[in-house]
Scaffold this motif. Structure first.
Motif: not given
Length: 363
Positions: A212-217, A220-223, A251-259
Protein backbone atom coordinates in the motif's frame (compact mmCIF):
# COMPACT_ATOMS: atom_id res chain seq x y z
CA UNK A 1 -10.91 -4.23 -11.16
CA UNK A 2 -11.26 -8.00 -11.02
CA UNK A 3 -8.82 -10.41 -12.69
CA UNK A 4 -10.06 -14.01 -13.03
CA UNK A 5 -6.90 -16.11 -13.21
CA UNK A 6 -7.16 -19.17 -15.41
CA UNK A 7 -4.84 -21.56 -17.18
CA UNK A 8 -5.43 -22.30 -20.86
CA UNK A 9 -6.97 -25.70 -20.19
CA UNK A 10 -9.99 -26.80 -22.22
CA UNK A 11 -12.75 -25.88 -19.73
CA UNK A 12 -11.24 -22.50 -18.87
CA UNK A 13 -10.93 -21.72 -22.58
CA UNK A 14 -14.61 -22.59 -22.98
CA UNK A 15 -15.41 -20.14 -20.20
CA UNK A 16 -13.51 -17.42 -22.07
CA UNK A 17 -15.51 -18.25 -25.21
CA UNK A 18 -18.84 -18.17 -23.40
CA UNK A 19 -18.22 -15.34 -20.93
CA UNK A 20 -16.27 -12.77 -22.94
CA UNK A 21 -19.38 -10.56 -23.03
CA UNK A 22 -18.87 -10.01 -19.29
CA UNK A 23 -15.26 -8.86 -19.72
CA UNK A 24 -14.69 -5.12 -19.55
CA UNK A 25 -12.35 -2.48 -18.17
CA UNK A 26 -13.42 -3.79 -14.75
CA UNK A 27 -13.16 -7.56 -15.42
CA UNK A 28 -10.05 -8.63 -17.31
CA UNK A 29 -8.87 -12.26 -17.44
CA UNK A 30 -5.31 -13.14 -16.52
CA UNK A 31 -4.46 -16.22 -18.59
CA UNK A 32 -1.58 -18.50 -17.61
CA UNK A 33 -0.26 -20.19 -20.76
CA UNK A 34 0.75 -23.76 -19.92
CA UNK A 35 0.47 -25.37 -23.34
CA UNK A 36 0.50 -24.44 -27.01
CA UNK A 37 -2.15 -24.85 -29.67
CA UNK A 38 -1.03 -25.66 -33.20
CA UNK A 39 -2.35 -25.20 -36.70
CA UNK A 40 -2.86 -28.68 -38.12
CA UNK A 41 -1.05 -29.34 -41.37
CA UNK A 42 -1.43 -32.44 -43.56
CA UNK A 43 0.98 -34.23 -45.85
CA UNK A 44 0.60 -33.44 -49.58
CA UNK A 45 1.89 -35.02 -52.75
CA UNK A 46 4.86 -32.98 -54.00
CA UNK A 47 3.76 -33.32 -57.61
CA UNK A 48 -0.01 -32.89 -57.49
CA UNK A 49 -0.41 -30.89 -54.30
CA UNK A 50 -3.21 -33.23 -53.27
CA UNK A 51 -3.56 -34.58 -49.73
CA UNK A 52 -2.09 -38.00 -49.05
CA UNK A 53 -4.39 -40.44 -47.28
CA UNK A 54 -3.83 -43.55 -45.20
CA UNK A 55 -6.15 -46.34 -44.17
CA UNK A 56 -5.53 -47.87 -40.79
CA UNK A 57 -5.95 -51.59 -40.26
CA UNK A 58 -9.56 -52.49 -39.52
CA UNK A 59 -10.85 -49.06 -40.56
CA UNK A 60 -13.00 -48.42 -43.63
CA UNK A 61 -12.45 -44.67 -43.83
CA UNK A 62 -9.20 -43.19 -45.12
CA UNK A 63 -7.71 -40.23 -43.26
CA UNK A 64 -5.31 -37.47 -44.20
CA UNK A 65 -1.83 -37.85 -42.73
CA UNK A 66 -0.99 -35.19 -40.13
CA UNK A 67 2.43 -33.60 -40.24
CA UNK A 68 4.41 -33.19 -37.00
CA UNK A 69 3.77 -29.79 -35.37
CA UNK A 70 6.54 -27.19 -35.52
CA UNK A 71 7.20 -23.80 -33.92
CA UNK A 72 5.84 -22.16 -37.08
CA UNK A 73 2.50 -23.88 -36.49
CA UNK A 74 1.91 -22.33 -33.04
CA UNK A 75 -1.37 -20.36 -32.90
CA UNK A 76 -1.80 -20.11 -29.13
CA UNK A 77 -2.18 -16.34 -28.91
CA UNK A 78 -4.18 -16.20 -32.15
CA UNK A 79 -6.73 -18.58 -30.65
CA UNK A 80 -6.90 -16.68 -27.37
CA UNK A 81 -7.42 -13.39 -29.21
CA UNK A 82 -10.28 -14.97 -31.17
CA UNK A 83 -11.90 -16.35 -28.01
CA UNK A 84 -11.75 -12.93 -26.35
CA UNK A 85 -13.81 -11.45 -29.18
CA UNK A 86 -12.16 -8.04 -28.95
CA UNK A 87 -11.87 -7.92 -25.15
CA UNK A 88 -8.59 -7.46 -23.27
CA UNK A 89 -6.55 -10.02 -21.34
CA UNK A 90 -3.28 -10.31 -19.43
CA UNK A 91 -0.97 -13.10 -20.59
CA UNK A 92 1.43 -14.91 -18.25
CA UNK A 93 3.64 -17.49 -19.96
CA UNK A 94 3.57 -19.85 -17.02
CA UNK A 95 6.72 -21.14 -15.32
CA UNK A 96 6.93 -23.40 -12.27
CA UNK A 97 9.41 -25.32 -10.18
CA UNK A 98 9.18 -29.10 -9.98
CA UNK A 99 8.39 -29.01 -6.25
CA UNK A 100 5.63 -26.40 -6.64
CA UNK A 101 2.86 -28.83 -7.62
CA UNK A 102 2.06 -32.45 -6.78
CA UNK A 103 1.65 -33.40 -10.44
CA UNK A 104 4.98 -34.80 -11.64
CA UNK A 105 3.89 -36.10 -15.04
CA UNK A 106 4.20 -32.82 -16.99
CA UNK A 107 2.55 -34.49 -19.99
CA UNK A 108 0.56 -31.95 -21.95
CA UNK A 109 2.36 -28.99 -20.36
CA UNK A 110 5.66 -29.36 -22.18
CA UNK A 111 5.53 -25.65 -23.00
CA UNK A 112 5.58 -24.66 -19.33
CA UNK A 113 8.42 -27.08 -18.70
CA UNK A 114 10.47 -25.51 -21.50
CA UNK A 115 9.63 -21.97 -20.37
CA UNK A 116 10.76 -22.91 -16.87
CA UNK A 117 14.11 -24.26 -18.02
CA UNK A 118 15.02 -21.78 -20.76
CA UNK A 119 14.88 -18.05 -19.94
CA UNK A 120 15.78 -17.03 -23.50
CA UNK A 121 12.80 -18.98 -24.84
CA UNK A 122 10.58 -17.46 -22.13
CA UNK A 123 11.75 -13.98 -23.14
CA UNK A 124 11.11 -14.67 -26.83
CA UNK A 125 7.60 -15.94 -26.20
CA UNK A 126 6.59 -13.06 -23.93
CA UNK A 127 7.85 -10.57 -26.53
CA UNK A 128 5.40 -12.09 -29.05
CA UNK A 129 2.51 -10.65 -27.02
CA UNK A 130 3.34 -7.24 -28.51
CA UNK A 131 1.83 -8.40 -31.81
CA UNK A 132 -1.64 -8.31 -30.20
CA UNK A 133 -3.08 -4.93 -29.24
CA UNK A 134 -5.58 -6.34 -26.71
CA UNK A 135 -3.09 -8.55 -24.83
CA UNK A 136 -0.89 -7.30 -21.98
CA UNK A 137 2.31 -9.19 -21.04
CA UNK A 138 2.84 -10.33 -17.46
CA UNK A 139 6.36 -10.86 -16.08
CA UNK A 140 6.19 -13.25 -13.15
CA UNK A 141 8.74 -13.18 -10.32
CA UNK A 142 8.51 -15.98 -7.80
CA UNK A 143 10.50 -18.75 -6.12
CA UNK A 144 12.89 -20.30 -8.61
CA UNK A 145 12.38 -17.52 -11.14
CA UNK A 146 14.17 -14.47 -9.85
CA UNK A 147 15.16 -12.03 -12.60
CA UNK A 148 18.12 -9.72 -12.13
CA UNK A 149 17.32 -6.02 -12.26
CA UNK A 150 19.52 -5.72 -15.37
CA UNK A 151 17.63 -8.46 -17.23
CA UNK A 152 14.28 -7.22 -15.95
CA UNK A 153 14.93 -3.66 -17.12
CA UNK A 154 16.00 -4.90 -20.56
CA UNK A 155 12.91 -7.08 -20.81
CA UNK A 156 10.62 -4.20 -19.83
CA UNK A 157 12.27 -1.87 -22.37
CA UNK A 158 11.85 -4.44 -25.13
CA UNK A 159 8.24 -5.09 -24.19
CA UNK A 160 7.47 -1.38 -24.16
CA UNK A 161 8.45 -1.12 -27.83
CA UNK A 162 5.16 -2.78 -28.76
CA UNK A 163 3.07 -2.83 -25.57
CA UNK A 164 1.55 0.28 -24.03
CA UNK A 165 1.20 -1.54 -20.69
CA UNK A 166 3.03 -4.30 -18.88
CA UNK A 167 2.42 -6.10 -15.59
CA UNK A 168 4.83 -7.39 -12.96
CA UNK A 169 3.39 -10.28 -10.96
CA UNK A 170 5.54 -10.77 -7.88
CA UNK A 171 5.31 -13.13 -4.92
CA UNK A 172 4.98 -11.27 -1.64
CA UNK A 173 8.27 -12.71 -0.31
CA UNK A 174 10.20 -10.83 -3.02
CA UNK A 175 8.45 -7.47 -2.93
CA UNK A 176 11.02 -5.90 -0.61
CA UNK A 177 13.86 -6.92 -2.96
CA UNK A 178 12.27 -5.20 -5.97
CA UNK A 179 10.31 -2.33 -4.46
CA UNK A 180 12.79 0.40 -5.43
CA UNK A 181 13.06 -0.98 -8.95
CA UNK A 182 9.29 -1.11 -9.36
CA UNK A 183 8.85 2.42 -8.03
CA UNK A 184 11.40 3.77 -10.51
CA UNK A 185 10.54 1.84 -13.68
CA UNK A 186 6.76 1.52 -13.96
CA UNK A 187 4.34 4.09 -15.38
CA UNK A 188 0.70 4.97 -14.85
CA UNK A 189 -0.19 2.50 -17.62
CA UNK A 190 1.46 -0.45 -15.86
CA UNK A 191 0.38 -2.94 -13.20
CA UNK A 192 2.00 -4.45 -10.12
CA UNK A 193 0.33 -7.69 -9.04
CA UNK A 194 1.25 -8.81 -5.54
CA UNK A 195 0.67 -12.58 -5.40
CA UNK A 196 0.21 -14.04 -1.92
CA UNK A 197 -0.62 -17.46 -3.41
CA UNK A 198 -2.77 -19.59 -1.06
CA UNK A 199 -1.68 -17.82 2.12
CA UNK A 200 -4.27 -16.39 4.50
CA UNK A 201 -4.59 -12.70 3.74
CA UNK A 202 -4.84 -11.81 7.44
CA UNK A 203 -1.33 -13.16 8.00
CA UNK A 204 0.15 -10.86 5.33
CA UNK A 205 -0.67 -7.48 6.87
CA UNK A 206 2.99 -6.41 6.93
CA UNK A 207 3.45 -7.16 3.22
CA UNK A 208 0.11 -5.55 2.37
CA UNK A 209 1.02 -2.39 4.25
CA UNK A 210 4.33 -2.29 2.40
CA UNK A 211 2.50 -2.73 -0.90
CA UNK A 212 0.00 0.00 0.00
CA UNK A 213 2.81 2.41 0.87
CA UNK A 214 4.75 1.62 -2.29
CA UNK A 215 5.27 4.87 -4.21
CA UNK A 216 4.27 3.98 -7.74
CA UNK A 217 1.97 5.35 -10.42
CA UNK A 218 1.18 1.80 -11.55
CA UNK A 219 -2.08 0.04 -10.70
CA UNK A 220 -1.82 -2.15 -7.60
CA UNK A 221 -3.52 -5.54 -7.78
CA UNK A 222 -3.71 -8.22 -5.07
CA UNK A 223 -3.68 -11.85 -6.28
CA UNK A 224 -4.76 -14.81 -4.14
CA UNK A 225 -5.58 -18.52 -4.63
CA UNK A 226 -7.92 -19.18 -1.68
CA UNK A 227 -9.03 -22.72 -2.58
CA UNK A 228 -6.46 -25.12 -1.14
CA UNK A 229 -5.30 -28.06 -3.22
CA UNK A 230 -5.13 -30.06 0.01
CA UNK A 231 -8.92 -30.44 0.25
CA UNK A 232 -10.61 -33.22 -1.70
CA UNK A 233 -14.19 -32.85 -2.91
CA UNK A 234 -15.48 -35.01 -0.09
CA UNK A 235 -13.91 -32.70 2.50
CA UNK A 236 -16.36 -29.89 1.72
CA UNK A 237 -19.55 -29.19 3.64
CA UNK A 238 -22.91 -30.13 2.12
CA UNK A 239 -25.76 -27.65 1.60
CA UNK A 240 -24.07 -24.74 3.33
CA UNK A 241 -21.54 -21.99 2.70
CA UNK A 242 -18.13 -23.61 2.90
CA UNK A 243 -15.60 -22.37 5.42
CA UNK A 244 -12.79 -24.01 3.46
CA UNK A 245 -12.52 -21.15 0.96
CA UNK A 246 -11.84 -17.73 2.45
CA UNK A 247 -12.69 -15.15 -0.18
CA UNK A 248 -11.69 -12.24 2.02
CA UNK A 249 -9.31 -10.74 -0.57
CA UNK A 250 -12.34 -9.82 -2.72
CA UNK A 251 -13.33 -7.30 -0.03
CA UNK A 252 -10.10 -6.52 1.79
CA UNK A 253 -8.31 -5.14 -1.28
CA UNK A 254 -10.52 -2.04 -1.02
CA UNK A 255 -9.56 -1.46 2.61
CA UNK A 256 -5.93 -1.29 1.49
CA UNK A 257 -6.90 1.06 -1.37
CA UNK A 258 -5.61 -1.31 -4.05
CA UNK A 259 -6.96 -0.92 -7.57
CA UNK A 260 -8.17 -4.49 -7.92
CA UNK A 261 -7.84 -8.14 -7.01
CA UNK A 262 -7.49 -11.47 -8.76
CA UNK A 263 -8.19 -15.09 -7.90
CA UNK A 264 -8.92 -18.43 -9.55
CA UNK A 265 -12.69 -18.04 -9.55
CA UNK A 266 -13.35 -20.94 -7.20
CA UNK A 267 -10.92 -23.33 -8.90
CA UNK A 268 -7.71 -24.74 -7.50
CA UNK A 269 -4.34 -23.40 -8.58
CA UNK A 270 -3.04 -26.72 -9.87
CA UNK A 271 -1.69 -28.33 -13.01
CA UNK A 272 -3.61 -30.80 -15.21
CA UNK A 273 -3.55 -34.36 -13.94
CA UNK A 274 -3.21 -37.04 -16.59
CA UNK A 275 -4.35 -39.99 -14.50
CA UNK A 276 -7.86 -41.09 -15.44
CA UNK A 277 -8.42 -42.53 -11.97
CA UNK A 278 -10.91 -45.29 -11.25
CA UNK A 279 -14.08 -43.28 -11.85
CA UNK A 280 -14.87 -42.79 -8.18
CA UNK A 281 -14.93 -39.64 -6.10
CA UNK A 282 -17.31 -37.19 -4.46
CA UNK A 283 -19.28 -35.00 -6.86
CA UNK A 284 -18.99 -31.35 -5.80
CA UNK A 285 -20.74 -28.18 -6.85
CA UNK A 286 -19.45 -24.80 -5.65
CA UNK A 287 -21.68 -21.81 -6.42
CA UNK A 288 -20.52 -18.34 -5.37
CA UNK A 289 -22.91 -15.72 -3.98
CA UNK A 290 -21.61 -12.17 -4.14
CA UNK A 291 -23.89 -10.99 -1.32
CA UNK A 292 -22.26 -13.47 1.05
CA UNK A 293 -18.82 -13.41 -0.60
CA UNK A 294 -18.84 -17.17 -0.12
CA UNK A 295 -19.30 -20.44 -2.00
CA UNK A 296 -22.41 -22.52 -1.42
CA UNK A 297 -21.26 -26.13 -1.34
CA UNK A 298 -23.23 -29.16 -2.53
CA UNK A 299 -21.58 -32.58 -2.18
CA UNK A 300 -22.58 -36.13 -2.97
CA UNK A 301 -20.51 -38.06 -0.43
CA UNK A 302 -21.12 -41.46 -2.06
CA UNK A 303 -17.75 -41.71 -3.82
CA UNK A 304 -18.73 -44.99 -5.48
CA UNK A 305 -21.14 -43.04 -7.71
CA UNK A 306 -18.35 -40.88 -9.11
CA UNK A 307 -19.65 -38.60 -11.87
CA UNK A 308 -23.13 -40.09 -11.51
CA UNK A 309 -23.26 -38.18 -8.24
CA UNK A 310 -23.61 -34.92 -10.16
CA UNK A 311 -27.30 -35.79 -10.69
CA UNK A 312 -27.75 -35.34 -6.96
CA UNK A 313 -25.80 -32.07 -7.06
CA UNK A 314 -27.96 -30.80 -9.92
CA UNK A 315 -31.18 -31.79 -8.15
CA UNK A 316 -30.14 -29.88 -5.02
CA UNK A 317 -29.36 -26.80 -7.11
CA UNK A 318 -32.78 -26.90 -8.78
CA UNK A 319 -34.48 -27.08 -5.37
CA UNK A 320 -32.86 -23.74 -4.47
CA UNK A 321 -33.39 -21.57 -7.56
CA UNK A 322 -35.04 -18.77 -5.54
CA UNK A 323 -31.98 -18.68 -3.31
CA UNK A 324 -29.28 -19.24 -5.95
CA UNK A 325 -30.81 -17.40 -8.93
CA UNK A 326 -33.36 -14.92 -7.62
CA UNK A 327 -33.08 -12.78 -10.77
CA UNK A 328 -33.33 -15.75 -13.12
CA UNK A 329 -30.28 -14.55 -15.07
CA UNK A 330 -27.43 -16.85 -14.01
CA UNK A 331 -25.57 -18.35 -16.97
CA UNK A 332 -24.26 -21.23 -14.86
CA UNK A 333 -27.72 -22.10 -13.53
CA UNK A 334 -29.05 -22.14 -17.10
CA UNK A 335 -26.39 -24.70 -17.98
CA UNK A 336 -27.43 -26.82 -15.00
CA UNK A 337 -31.14 -26.58 -15.90
CA UNK A 338 -30.44 -27.81 -19.43
CA UNK A 339 -28.72 -30.98 -18.19
CA UNK A 340 -30.82 -33.99 -19.16
CA UNK A 341 -29.70 -37.61 -18.67
CA UNK A 342 -26.06 -36.44 -18.63
CA UNK A 343 -25.10 -34.40 -15.61
CA UNK A 344 -21.50 -33.48 -16.41
CA UNK A 345 -18.11 -34.45 -15.08
CA UNK A 346 -15.41 -32.85 -12.96
CA UNK A 347 -14.45 -30.47 -15.77
CA UNK A 348 -18.07 -29.51 -16.46
CA UNK A 349 -18.61 -28.45 -12.87
CA UNK A 350 -15.31 -26.57 -12.75
CA UNK A 351 -16.66 -24.67 -15.76
CA UNK A 352 -19.90 -23.98 -13.88
CA UNK A 353 -18.04 -22.75 -10.79
CA UNK A 354 -15.86 -20.34 -12.78
CA UNK A 355 -18.74 -19.20 -15.02
CA UNK A 356 -20.88 -18.41 -12.00
CA UNK A 357 -18.08 -16.59 -10.20
CA UNK A 358 -17.27 -14.29 -13.11
CA UNK A 359 -20.91 -13.30 -13.57
CA UNK A 360 -21.40 -12.75 -9.85
CA UNK A 361 -18.41 -10.39 -9.80
CA UNK A 362 -20.18 -8.20 -12.36
CA UNK A 363 -22.73 -7.51 -9.64
Amino acid sequence: MYFPVMKNRSEELRVIDNMNRFFSDSIIPLIEIIRDEYKIEYQKDDNTGEFIYEQQSGKKKRNRIKLPSTEEDIITLDKIEKRLNGKEAFIDFFRFTEDEYDNKSFKGIELSVRLSRDFNYYRNRILQIGDYSNLTPVISIKKGFIISEHDLLNLIKNLKKKNSSIAIRIMDTYLDDYIDFLENNLTENDFVMLDIRNQNVDSKFIELDEFRNMNTRAFKILINSPRSVEYKNGDYENLEFTKKISNKVAILYKDYEFDGFGDFGGLKDDLPKNSQGNGTGAALGLLYLKEENAFYSIVNYDTSEGMKGFKNVRDEVLKRLTFLDSNNDCVAIKKIEKMNAKYGNWGTWNNITLTRYIQQQTK
